[in-house]
Design a protein around this motif. Structure first.
Motif, PDB file in Angstrom:
ATOM      1  N   LEU D  92       0.830  -1.195   0.000  1.00 40.36           N
ATOM      2  CA  LEU D  92       0.000   0.000   0.000  1.00 40.36           C
ATOM      3  C   LEU D  92       0.872   1.254   0.000  1.00 40.36           C
ATOM      4  O   LEU D  92       0.539   2.259  -0.634  1.00 40.36           O
ATOM      5  CB  LEU D  92      -0.893  -0.016   1.254  1.00 40.36           C
ATOM      6  CG  LEU D  92      -2.254   0.639   1.150  1.00 40.36           C
ATOM      7  CD1 LEU D  92      -3.042   0.060  -0.011  1.00 40.36           C
ATOM      8  CD2 LEU D  92      -3.027   0.437   2.428  1.00 40.36           C
ATOM      9  N   TYR D  93       2.007   1.160   0.709  1.00 44.27           N
ATOM     10  CA  TYR D  93       2.944   2.282   0.758  1.00 44.27           C
ATOM     11  C   TYR D  93       3.443   2.618  -0.635  1.00 44.27           C
ATOM     12  O   TYR D  93       3.654   3.778  -0.982  1.00 44.27           O
ATOM     13  CB  TYR D  93       4.111   1.912   1.676  1.00 44.27           C
ATOM     14  CG  TYR D  93       5.134   3.004   1.831  1.00 44.27           C
ATOM     15  CD1 TYR D  93       4.869   4.114   2.613  1.00 44.27           C
ATOM     16  CD2 TYR D  93       6.369   2.922   1.194  1.00 44.27           C
ATOM     17  CE1 TYR D  93       5.807   5.119   2.755  1.00 44.27           C
ATOM     18  CE2 TYR D  93       7.309   3.919   1.332  1.00 44.27           C
ATOM     19  CZ  TYR D  93       7.016   5.032   2.112  1.00 44.27           C
ATOM     20  OH  TYR D  93       7.933   6.027   2.249  1.00 44.27           O
ATOM     21  N   TYR D  95       1.787   2.340  -3.356  1.00 50.09           N
ATOM     22  CA  TYR D  95       0.729   3.048  -4.093  1.00 50.09           C
ATOM     23  C   TYR D  95       0.562   4.475  -3.608  1.00 50.09           C
ATOM     24  O   TYR D  95       0.398   5.404  -4.388  1.00 50.09           O
ATOM     25  CB  TYR D  95      -0.607   2.318  -3.937  1.00 50.09           C
ATOM     26  CG  TYR D  95      -0.751   1.092  -4.792  1.00 50.09           C
ATOM     27  CD1 TYR D  95      -0.781   1.194  -6.183  1.00 50.09           C
ATOM     28  CD2 TYR D  95      -0.875  -0.164  -4.222  1.00 50.09           C
ATOM     29  CE1 TYR D  95      -0.923   0.069  -6.969  1.00 50.09           C
ATOM     30  CE2 TYR D  95      -1.025  -1.288  -5.001  1.00 50.09           C
ATOM     31  CZ  TYR D  95      -1.047  -1.173  -6.381  1.00 50.09           C
ATOM     32  OH  TYR D  95      -1.190  -2.266  -7.156  1.00 50.09           O
ATOM     33  N   TYR D  96       0.554   4.648  -2.273  1.00 48.97           N
ATOM     34  CA  TYR D  96       0.167   5.947  -1.728  1.00 48.97           C
ATOM     35  C   TYR D  96       1.322   6.736  -1.161  1.00 48.97           C
ATOM     36  O   TYR D  96       1.178   7.934  -0.894  1.00 48.97           O
ATOM     37  CB  TYR D  96      -0.868   5.754  -0.617  1.00 48.97           C
ATOM     38  CG  TYR D  96      -2.223   5.322  -1.120  1.00 48.97           C
ATOM     39  CD1 TYR D  96      -3.093   6.236  -1.705  1.00 48.97           C
ATOM     40  CD2 TYR D  96      -2.636   4.007  -0.993  1.00 48.97           C
ATOM     41  CE1 TYR D  96      -4.334   5.838  -2.153  1.00 48.97           C
ATOM     42  CE2 TYR D  96      -3.871   3.597  -1.439  1.00 48.97           C
ATOM     43  CZ  TYR D  96      -4.716   4.519  -2.022  1.00 48.97           C
ATOM     44  OH  TYR D  96      -5.936   4.126  -2.461  1.00 48.97           O
ATOM     45  N   GLY D  97       2.468   6.089  -0.880  1.00 44.36           N
ATOM     46  CA  GLY D  97       3.590   6.798  -0.272  1.00 44.36           C
ATOM     47  C   GLY D  97       3.347   7.172   1.172  1.00 44.36           C
ATOM     48  O   GLY D  97       3.976   8.070   1.690  1.00 44.36           O
ATOM     49  N   THR D  98       2.419   6.490   1.819  1.00 44.16           N
ATOM     50  CA  THR D  98       2.186   6.765   3.234  1.00 44.16           C
ATOM     51  C   THR D  98       1.674   5.503   3.914  1.00 44.16           C
ATOM     52  O   THR D  98       1.170   4.595   3.241  1.00 44.16           O
ATOM     53  CB  THR D  98       1.178   7.902   3.423  1.00 44.16           C
ATOM     54  OG1 THR D  98       0.903   8.053   4.812  1.00 44.16           O
ATOM     55  CG2 THR D  98      -0.114   7.614   2.716  1.00 44.16           C
ATOM     56  N   ILE D  99       1.861   5.445   5.227  1.00 44.85           N
ATOM     57  CA  ILE D  99       1.289   4.308   5.953  1.00 44.85           C
ATOM     58  C   ILE D  99       0.290   4.817   6.970  1.00 44.85           C
ATOM     59  O   ILE D  99       0.042   4.200   7.990  1.00 44.85           O
ATOM     60  CB  ILE D  99       2.378   3.466   6.648  1.00 44.85           C
ATOM     61  CG1 ILE D  99       3.309   4.375   7.436  1.00 44.85           C
ATOM     62  CG2 ILE D  99       3.137   2.628   5.655  1.00 44.85           C
ATOM     63  CD1 ILE D  99       4.238   3.606   8.357  1.00 44.85           C
ATOM     64  N   ASP D 100      -0.297   5.954   6.675  1.00 42.58           N
ATOM     65  CA  ASP D 100      -1.276   6.535   7.576  1.00 42.58           C
ATOM     66  C   ASP D 100      -2.667   6.373   6.972  1.00 42.58           C
ATOM     67  O   ASP D 100      -2.929   6.821   5.846  1.00 42.58           O
ATOM     68  CB  ASP D 100      -0.958   8.014   7.783  1.00 42.58           C
ATOM     69  CG  ASP D 100      -1.780   8.586   8.906  1.00 42.58           C
ATOM     70  OD1 ASP D 100      -1.231   8.787   9.987  1.00 42.58           O
ATOM     71  OD2 ASP D 100      -2.993   8.792   8.691  1.00 42.58           O
ATOM     72  N   GLU D 103      -4.398   9.600   5.886  1.00 44.09           N
ATOM     73  CA  GLU D 103      -3.851  10.188   4.666  1.00 44.09           C
ATOM     74  C   GLU D 103      -4.286   9.407   3.438  1.00 44.09           C
ATOM     75  O   GLU D 103      -4.599   9.976   2.390  1.00 44.09           O
ATOM     76  CB  GLU D 103      -2.321  10.224   4.745  1.00 44.09           C
ATOM     77  CG  GLU D 103      -1.800  11.355   5.612  1.00 44.09           C
ATOM     78  CD  GLU D 103      -0.284  11.299   5.736  1.00 44.09           C
ATOM     79  OE1 GLU D 103       0.374  10.955   4.728  1.00 44.09           O
ATOM     80  OE2 GLU D 103       0.220  11.563   6.838  1.00 44.09           O
ATOM     81  N   ILE D 104      -4.314   8.072   3.593  1.00 44.71           N
ATOM     82  CA  ILE D 104      -4.745   7.253   2.455  1.00 44.71           C
ATOM     83  C   ILE D 104      -6.175   7.589   2.086  1.00 44.71           C
ATOM     84  O   ILE D 104      -6.515   7.771   0.915  1.00 44.71           O
ATOM     85  CB  ILE D 104      -4.606   5.751   2.789  1.00 44.71           C
ATOM     86  CG1 ILE D 104      -3.132   5.387   2.878  1.00 44.71           C
ATOM     87  CG2 ILE D 104      -5.304   4.902   1.752  1.00 44.71           C
ATOM     88  CD1 ILE D 104      -2.878   3.970   3.274  1.00 44.71           C
ATOM     89  N   MET D 105      -7.014   7.723   3.101  1.00 45.22           N
ATOM     90  CA  MET D 105      -8.413   8.053   2.821  1.00 45.22           C
ATOM     91  C   MET D 105      -8.522   9.387   2.085  1.00 45.22           C
ATOM     92  O   MET D 105      -9.266   9.509   1.114  1.00 45.22           O
ATOM     93  CB  MET D 105      -9.209   8.143   4.134  1.00 45.22           C
ATOM     94  CG  MET D 105      -9.636   6.816   4.720  1.00 45.22           C
ATOM     95  SD  MET D 105     -10.494   5.773   3.547  1.00 45.22           S
ATOM     96  CE  MET D 105     -12.091   6.561   3.544  1.00 45.22           C
ATOM     97  N   ARG D 108      -7.368   9.068  -1.427  1.00 48.90           N
ATOM     98  CA  ARG D 108      -8.376   8.376  -2.222  1.00 48.90           C
ATOM     99  C   ARG D 108      -9.511   9.328  -2.579  1.00 48.90           C
ATOM    100  O   ARG D 108     -10.036   9.317  -3.682  1.00 48.90           O
ATOM    101  CB  ARG D 108      -8.914   7.200  -1.421  1.00 48.90           C
ATOM    102  CG  ARG D 108      -9.382   6.072  -2.276  1.00 48.90           C
ATOM    103  CD  ARG D 108      -9.859   4.968  -1.392  1.00 48.90           C
ATOM    104  NE  ARG D 108     -11.229   4.667  -1.703  1.00 48.90           N
ATOM    105  CZ  ARG D 108     -11.962   3.831  -0.980  1.00 48.90           C
ATOM    106  NH1 ARG D 108     -11.467   3.271   0.095  1.00 48.90           N
ATOM    107  NH2 ARG D 108     -13.189   3.573  -1.339  1.00 48.90           N
TER     108      ARG D 108
END
Lengths: 489, 79, 495, 112
Positions: D92-93, D95-100, D103-105, D108
């Motif tokens: 997932l990191y 794809y989004y560059g974050t593990i929060d 932040e992902i939401m 998106r």
């Protein structure tokens, strides 16, 4: 003969291990191998049903007698669920043979089939676990496999949905395990048969342990089976996964957890304790809200698979409602809806999957005229939709009317009104799709679907079962009645 | 004496768990988690569950911690 | 093993339903064959219904039940004189509408869908009339309603889709209400059989009142009584004319039939009178009669005017059945029968006029009588019958209804009947007058040839119009006699 | 009072650990923290079980092999879920560059 149910597990697990190896020989092997194994399991569960029909329900220790050990319980609930799981599982698998190539990376296909078989094995195991130990083990296997089935599809949405599902589901598992601990603390037992005798005794001295354990079970399983408002993981997971994964999630997995919690509540704690904390009232209230909220949210969706996912939340609430009514008709209604919704929701997800497979369309608005390009798929979708609405002649109607009887039998006619009102809400989001697909524009000729034959076959068989259980549900009803009696005894 | 040790160990468990989940540096969190797992194994040992204690030491302080470290290495350390 | 004649109601119901399948396949090969097959199927169905007559006459009731289908209620079939009479008129009008459709529908297209659903709704309709318990009635009621939806939206214009949606939602609400009532009835009585003396509710309480309201809503929506009529004026005009004829002529009557069964078989007239619920029905009937007739006057679209007229007429039917006496009930049953003839005639005539001219506004039909004398002639006959002018059949039903109202000691309703007849006159006569005298004198010349309608269209119209005349004129009036014996049977009067 | 507390100290600690883990899993937006929470929650429950089985619960502790088997199963499940979850987090990191999770939401939400 009495080892048949265990044999199902053995067959599934062995095949799950072998298939990835066999994939090295020939690429198409895992799919067909899984098909053969699932058919074998279906045959085994039919044989097991016949055996139980002949000799009555039984339970035994596969690891040998004497002393506590892993116990297997095979009663009518088990038989009913084994048949449902393996039948629906087989049909979804048939469909996957045609569909998965387009949804998954080819390299992950063998893994998918392995996970799928492990999943089915865990579901089969869950409904026949006779003690809390192997129940918990199967729950954990199920959690991981279910999560993997979502996350195996490439794409960030599936990953995210899978992760969300994993965290919430693990919370559920944790609560269940704590509940098991609390029960064990006051009884020193993990065996369900022994627990059903020990709990009333322990209840007199440690009522709070029992209450808390029961609440933990309800909430823990409630998360896993998406009881409103614990459903937050469901729409993402069910909507983003590959069509067969969505189908088995919505059709089977969440229902099996309901069966398990129902069995724990009714067979271990007993209906009296269940009613002592106002759990039935709370569940009835939550499922009422769930029915309306699920339906209203479904109406608001523009993506067809998300709509189906929200509809599942509403339908799952029917099942909870049936069980929470705690009267024979209500439980029969719940069990019937488990079977019927298992078939029809799988069918709808598969039909939606077929549309996406063929056209790539996910938006409901763009489905205009799709009935002319995919008449077979949309006819099947229509059957599922009418069944959801509860039109007589389709299977959804039968379960709804047993639920309605249950509500009256329990002296709560208000829930009949809830069920009926929600049927109307179902109509509001299902029927426009059907209407738009076939009517309201000047498209001319029907063109045949041209789907791969496994996809078409699976959907047609499901539709046939839907109509069979809608028009001639006699044998299903007898089985469900036996199962309901077994649950309440 | 064992009673006091017990109290201390359990207190350590709770406090380290709190620090692990509150720490903004993930690496610190994982290191504290390793200590937590080892103490947990010790507690189980004292509760006369030696096999489980060994399993917890290997799985909790070993495998899980390694996995966490690897994951942090591939993503990022700070919140 | 039961005697074969017990299976006649099953055959009559299932034949058109099952025949839709082969029809689907026949139509792939030839359109001509499809038209003929549809006619033959409708004809055979009529024959099957007709063949019940000797057995009904000698035995009173025939029927059989299948408990294996849709347990726990099972599906059962039962025909007595009331069922027979309504099934007969339904299948007869259906046959005529099918004949008419061949010509009329040729330019509408999508016939491959039209015919199967026409027959499906015939099967559902016959099923409603010929079933032996409330639950089967509900099943066929739903079948008919859903099949009719496809007929209503046949044009697929946005207008038709909107009307269809309204219809669909209200139909579903009605179906659910019915189901609610049936579940309560089953809970209270343990069965849902329809049969003389088998009253499912025996006391007045909250549950039975809830069921009563549910049934009223369920059947009332289909029947189009106030305030559940909202779908009707939209749905009837947009459907193709033969379908409107069937909707207005026959399908509305399934609701009336259901109400009759509810009042006289499920509750029993005594219980209804004791509870005072007949007052609810009477008030609704009064409003419906007045409202339907009054709003019809304001309509300028011919089919909408006919649709509102249907609402008014359904008010008569409701009035008669809520009077709770033999004459009122006879009037109701006979009015169901005669309204089926009259309203079908009118809709088919309107259809013929629309077919010929492509216009729908009443004022645009000025002088059309000189071009289509047969059609307008038949329209006149049916309209006069509607108004209730002797010697047409509408007169007889209004007469009997009035006698029923007097018997019940409610002369106010006689006044209402007369008033509404007057209003009928106000909205029907101008159409006829306009058709002949709406143009200047020099244009009043008979067109040669008289009519461009083909025989396929005018023969059904003429037959129906003749029906209006015959059943009013002839001294030996079978339908009236049947209606009377059915009413006696329902009231529990033994002769 | 103090004796009673002392006797039940293990339960108390186990419950505290369960709650800490549960709360973290539920509320912390950092995905790796969630995984740590998962492990704390699970070990808390295991501690609860072990203190039951070996210090003798109220019903008297017989030599029952099932609870410890349950623990082994639970440990295995916890470690496999950890592995699986972390694998997903790493992907997932990418794809989004974050593990929060928050932040992902929001990312998106922007994408839609």
């Amino acid at each position: 003969m009495s080892h048949l149910p265990v044999l199902i597990l053995v067959v599934y697990f062995a095949a799950a291990l072998l298939l990835p190896l066999l994939a090295k020989l020939k690429n198409s092997f895992p799919g067909w191998g899984a098909l053969a194994v699932t058919s074998l399991a279906l045959l085994l569960s039919i044989a097991s049903a016949l055996y139980v029909g002949e000799n009555g329900p039984y339970s035994y220790f596969p690891g040998g007698h004497g002393g506590p050990g892993i116990e297997i319980t095979v009663d009518w609930v088990t038989v009913l669920m084994h048949l449902t799981i393996n039948l629906v599982g087989l049909l979804i698998l048939v469909y996957s043979l045609g569909d998965l190539k387009s949804e998954l990376h080819p390299d992950s296909l063998p893994a998918y089939y392995s996970i799928y078989l492990v999943m089915l094995a865990a579901l089969n195991g869950l409904v026949m676990a006779g003690d809390l130990f192997n129940l918990y083990i199967f729950i954990e296997i199920c959690t991981i496999a279910a999560c993997a089935l979502v996350a195996i599809k490439p794409g960030k949405l599936c990953l995210e949905a899978g992760l969300k599902y994993m965290f919430l589901s693990t919370l559920g598992s944790g609560m269940i395990l704590l509940g098991i601990g609390l029960v064990y603390m006051v009884t020193g037992e993990l065996n369900m048969g022994a627990l059903s005798e020990a709990i009333p005794l322990a209840f007199s001295s440690y009522p709070w342990n029992i209450y808390v354990a029961m609440s933990l079970f309800i909430v823990g399983f409630g998360i896993k089976s998406a009881l409103f408002p614990l459903h937050v993981w469901l729409p993402d997971a069910h909507a983003s996964a590959a069509a067969p994964s969505s189908a088995i999630h919505s059709g089977l997995i969440i229902k099996v957890f309901i069966i398990v919690v129902a069995r724990l509540i009714f067979q271990i704690f007993g209906a009296n304790l269940f009613a002592a904390i106002p759990a039935p009232e709370v569940i009835l209230l939550l499922s009422t809200i769930g029915i309306f909220a699920g339906s209203v949210l479904a109406i608001a969706q523009t993506d067809i698979k998300r709509m189906l996912a929200y509809s599942t939340i509403a339908q799952i609430s029917y099942i909870f409602m049936g069980f929470a009514l705690a009267v024979p008709s209500g439980i029969m209604g719940g069990l019937l809806h488990i079977v019927n919704h298992g078939i029809m929701k799988s069918m709808l997800f598969l039909a939606a999957g077929a549309i996406i497979y063929k056209t790539g369309i996910r938006k409901i608005d763009e489905l205009r005229g799709i009935g002319f390009r995919m008449p077979l798929t949309m006819s099947i979708f229509s059957i599922g939709a009418l069944s959801m609405v509860g039109i007589p002649g389709f299977s959804g109607f039968i379960s709804k009317y047993y639920l309605a009887f249950g509500a009256l039998e329990a002296g709560k006619p208000i829930y009949v009104a809830v069920i009926l009102a929600s049927s109307l809400l179902n109509a509001i989001y299902y029927l426009p799709i059907v209407v738009r697909a076939f009517l309201g524009h000047k498209e001319g000729k029907f063109v045949w679907d041209q789907l791969p034959w496994p996809m078409a076959t699976a959907m047609v068989i499901m539709a046939a079962f839907n109509l069979l259980f809608g028009i001639l549900p006699g044998s299903l009803l007898r089985l469900v009645e036996l199962a309901a009696t077994a649950l309440l005894s | 004496m064992t009673g006091l040790l017990n109290i201390l160990l359990l207190l350590f468990l709770v406090v380290s768990a709190l620090i692990a989940v509150c720490s903004r540096d993930l690496l610190t969190a994982v290191i504290i988690f390793i200590a937590y797992s080892l103490v947990m194994a010790l507690v189980w040992q004292m509760l006369r569950a030696p096999e489980l204690a060994v399993a917890e030491a290997v799985v909790g302080a070993g495998a899980t911690a390694l996995l966490l470290l690897a994951a942090i290495g591939k993503t990022r350390r700070h919140e | 093993m039961k005697e074969f004649y017990n299976y006649l109601p099953v055959l009559a119901t299932c034949f058109p339903i099952l025949a839709t399948l082969p029809l689907f396949f026949i139509q792939r090969s030839s359109a001509k064959l499809r038209d003929i097959a549809a006619l033959v199927i409708a004809g055979i169905t009529l024959a099957l219904v007709g063949s019940m007559y000797p057995f009904i006459k000698s035995l009173g009731t025939i029927g059989v039940s299948f408990s294996g289908i849709l347990p726990p209620f099972g599906i059962s079939f039962r025909a007595d004189v009331l069922s027979f009479m309504l099934a007969l008129i339904a299948s007869a009008v259906w046959l005529l509408a099918t004949i008419y459709s061949k010509e009329y529908m040729a330019h509408e297209g999508r016939l491959n869908r039209y015919y199967p659903f026409l027959l499906l709704s015939l099967g559902g309709c016959l099923g409603v009339f010929l079933t032996g318990d409330l639950f089967s009635l509900f099943v066929f009621f739903e079948l008919m309603s859903l099949a009719a939806y496809v007929l209503i939206v046949h044009e697929e214009s946005p207008l038709a889709m909107a009307a269809g949606y309204k219809y669909l939602i209200l139909t579903l609400i009605g179906g659910l209400a019915l189901f609610f009532g049936i579940v309560i009835a089953f809970e209270v009585a343990g069965n849902v059989q329809i049969g003389p003396g088998n009253y499912l509710f025996t006391e007045v309480n909250r549950l039975s009142f809830m069921a009563f309201i549910s049934f009223l809503v369920g059947f009332g929506i289909k029947m189009g009584i106030f305030p559940m009529h909202v779908w009707l004026p939209d749905a009837h005009p947009v459907a193709p004319s033969p379908a409107s004829a069937l909707l207005s002529g026959i399908m509305l009557k399934t609701g009336a039939y259901g109400l009759i069964r509810m009042v006289y078989n499920v509750y029993g007239p005594d219980l209804i009178a004791q509870a005072g619920w007949d007052k609810i029905l009477l008030v609704l009937a009064g409003i419906t009669i007045f409202l339907g007739s009054a709003v019809a006057i304001a309509q300028t679209d011919i089919k909408r005017r006919l649709a509102y007229s249907s609402i008014g007429q359904m008010g008569y039917v409701l009035l008669g059945l809520s009077l709770l006496n033999v004459n009122g009930l006879t009037g109701t049953i006979f009015h169901i029968f005669s309204h089926a003839l009259m309203k079908s005639t009118l809709f088919l005539c309107a259809g013929a006029m629309i077919y010929k001219t492509g216009k729908r506004q009443i004022r645009e039909f000025a002088g059309i009588g000189f071009q289509m004398p047969i059609t307008i002639g038949c329209f006149t006959v049916a309209a006069l019958a509607m108004i209730g002018i002797p010697p047409f059949n509408g007169f007889i039903s209004k007469l009997v209804l009035s006698i029923g109202a007097l018997d019940a000691g409610k002369p106010g309703f006689v006044f209402l009947l007369v008033l509404s007849s007057l209003m009928n006159g106000i909205y029907y006569l101008p159409i006829i007058i306009n058709a002949f005298l709406g143009v200047e004198k020099e244009k009043r010349v008979w067109a040669k040839p008289f009519t461009e309608l083909k025989a396929g269209m005018w023969v059904p119209i003429v037959l129906l119009a003749l029906g209006c005349l015959i059943f009013g004129l002839f001294p030996i009036n079978y339908p009236l006699a049947w209606a009377e014996s059915a009413a006696n049977l329902l009231m529990g009067v033994v002769k | 009072m103090f004796d009673k507390l002392l006797a039940n100290l293990h339960f108390l600690a186990a419950m505290l650990l369960f709650i800490i883990g549960f709360y973290t899993m539920l509320t912390d937006s950092n995905l790796i923290k969630k995984v740590i929470g998962l492990n704390i929650m699970d070990t808390g429950i295991f501690l609860f079980f072990i203190s039951l089985g070996y210090s003798g619960g109220p019903a008297g502790g017989e030599a029952n092999p099932l609870p410890s088997a349950l623990m082994y199963g639970g440990l295995a499940a916890a470690v496999s879920l950890t592995a699986f979850g972390l694998a997903m987090i790493v992907r997932l990191y990418k794809y989004y560059g974050t593990i929060d999770a928050d932040e992902i939401m929001s990312k998106r939400g922007e994408a839609e």
